[in-house]
Design an enzyme around this catalytic site. Structure first.
Site, short mmCIF file in Angstrom:
data_model
loop_
_atom_site.label_atom_id
_atom_site.label_comp_id
_atom_site.label_asym_id
_atom_site.label_seq_id
_atom_site.Cartn_x
_atom_site.Cartn_y
_atom_site.Cartn_z
N ARG A 108 -14.83 13.91 6.83
CA ARG A 108 -13.84 12.86 7.08
C ARG A 108 -13.59 12.01 5.85
O ARG A 108 -12.45 11.63 5.56
CB ARG A 108 -14.28 12.00 8.26
CG ARG A 108 -13.31 10.86 8.64
CD ARG A 108 -11.85 11.26 8.63
NE ARG A 108 -11.57 12.46 9.41
CZ ARG A 108 -10.45 13.16 9.32
NH1 ARG A 108 -9.53 12.82 8.43
NH2 ARG A 108 -10.27 14.23 10.06
N GLU A 205 11.27 -11.68 -14.69
CA GLU A 205 12.11 -11.34 -13.53
C GLU A 205 13.32 -12.26 -13.46
O GLU A 205 13.21 -13.48 -13.62
CB GLU A 205 11.28 -11.50 -12.24
CG GLU A 205 12.07 -11.26 -10.97
CD GLU A 205 11.26 -11.58 -9.72
OE1 GLU A 205 10.60 -10.68 -9.20
OE2 GLU A 205 11.28 -12.76 -9.29
N ASP A 226 15.93 -8.08 -10.21
CA ASP A 226 15.46 -8.12 -8.83
C ASP A 226 16.60 -8.15 -7.83
O ASP A 226 17.48 -9.03 -7.88
CB ASP A 226 14.56 -9.33 -8.62
CG ASP A 226 13.85 -9.30 -7.28
OD1 ASP A 226 13.36 -8.23 -6.89
OD2 ASP A 226 13.79 -10.35 -6.62
#
Length: 298
Positions: A108, A205, A226
C-alpha cells in the site's frame, strides 16, 4: 502521448528513505501487519507485478522500490517501464520478487506514492501536449501536499513540465499583499533588490496593464500576469517586449491553456498539476504461488 520535453533529476536517496520510513511506520504502527503475519508463513516467497490499471505516465519508482527493500533488503525490484515513460492500461511497470510478507506489507505504501506521482505526471503531460508548438512552458506551484513537495515536483518533471520555485527561500515573488505591505510596487521591488543576493531572481505579480507599466520601469527577472484574459496577455507580452520572462497564472485549465499559450507568454503556472491531479489506478498482483524458501544446507 509525446515524450518528456525535458530531462529530470533523480530523487535524493535520503529524501526517499525518510518519506518511505515515515509512511511504513504510519501503516504498520505498533503491531505490524497483523493480517499478513497471521496468514503468510515467515519464510514464504513470491513474485508480483506492479501494473497500471489505466494508461498514464510513470513516476515514483524509487519510492516503491525503497518501500519493498525497507522490509526485505534482498528483494529484487526489476523496472520494466522507467519514470517519465507512458504505460498502457494493463502494462507491467515493475516486477518484485522476495519475501511474501514484506511484499504484502509494503504494497500500500508503494502504491500510494506511485499512484499519486503517476497521476501528477499524467495530468502534467496532458497540459504539456496541449501547448505543444508554442513557446510556453508548463510550470507547477507551491500548492503541494505538505511533506511531499519534492516528490510531487519530481512527478511534474516526469510529465514534461518544469518546476517553479521550490519554496519561499529560493526566489523572490512579490505578490499583491507584499505590495500593500510595502506601500506600493516600486517600494516592494526596491526593498527586495536591497536584500536579495546577487544570485536570487525577482518576480513581481501584476493584475493590470497599468501595474505592468510601473513594474517595467524596474529591472526584474520575471513578471507574473495574474488572471488576465488571452487578449490582455498579448498586450502584456508586447509591453514587456522581451525585457524579462512572462508567466501567466489564474484561470488555467485544459480548455483554456492553449489560448493562453498562444498569447506568447514564456510560462504558464498550473496549480491543478499538484493539488487536483487524480491518482493513477495501479495494482500489485502475485504471479507465482507463495512458497517457502528452500531449506539451506548445513
Amino acid at each position: 502521448m509525446t515524450a518528456p520535453s525535458s530531462s529530470f533529476a533523480t530523487l535524493l536517496p535520503n529524501l526517499v528513505l525518510a518519506a518511505v520510513r515515515n509512511a511504513l511506520e504510519e501503516d504498520l504502527g505498533l503491531s505490524g501487519d497483523i493480517t499478513t503475519d497471521a496468514t503468510v508463513a515467515p519464510d514464504a516467497r513470491t513474485e508480483a507485478l506492479l501494473a497500471a490499471r489505466k494508461p498514464g505516465i510513470v513516476s515514483g519508482l524509487a519510492l516503491a522500490e525503497a518501500a519493498f527493500r525497507e522490509l526485505d533488503p534482498e528483494c529484487a525490484f526489476t523496472i520494466e517501464i522507467e519514470d517519465g515513460t507512458a504505460v498502457a492500461a494493463g502494462g507491467t511497470i515493475a516486477r518484485i520478487s522476495g519475501n511474501a510478507r514484506a511484499i504484502l506489507s509494503a504494497e500500500r505504501v508503494a502504491l500510494n506514492f506511485m499512484g499519486r506521482m503517476c497521476g501528477i505526471a499524467t495530468l502534467t503531460r496532458r497540459y504539456v501536449d496541449a501547448v505543444a508548438g508554442t513557446r510556453a512552458r508548463i510550470v507547477d506551484t507551491r500548492k503541494t501536499t505538505p511533506g511531499l513537495r519534492a516528490f510531487e515536483k519530481y512527478a511534474v518533471r516526469c510529465g514534461g513540465g518544469h518546476n517553479h520555485r521550490f519554496g519561499l527561500f529560493d526566489a523572490v515573488l512579490i505578490k499583491d499583499n507584499h505590495i500593500v505591505a510595502a506601500g506600493g510596487i516600486e517600494a516592494a521591488i526596491k526593498a527586495a533588490k536591497a536584500t536579495a543576493g546577487h544570485m536570487t531572481k525577482i518576480e513581481v505579480e501584476v493584475d493590470t496593464l497599468d501595474q505592468l507599466e510601473i513594474v517595467m520601469r524596474e529591472k526584474i527577472d520575471c513578471v507574473l500576469l495574474d488572471n488576465m484574459a488571452p487578449a490582455e496577455l498579448r498586450k502584456a507580452v508586447a509591453i514587456v517586449a522581451g525585457r524579462c520572462l512572462t508567466e501567466a497564472s489564474g484561470g488555467v485549465n485544459l480548455d483554456t491553456v492553449r489560448d493562453i499559450a498562444a498569447s506568447g507568454v514564456d510560462m504558464i503556472s498550473v496549480g491543478a498539476l499538484t493539488h487536483s491531479a487524480p491518482v493513477l489506478d495501479l495494482g500489485l498482483d502475485f504471479v507465482t504461488p507463495v512458497k517457502k524458501s528452500p531449506a539451506r544446507k548445513a
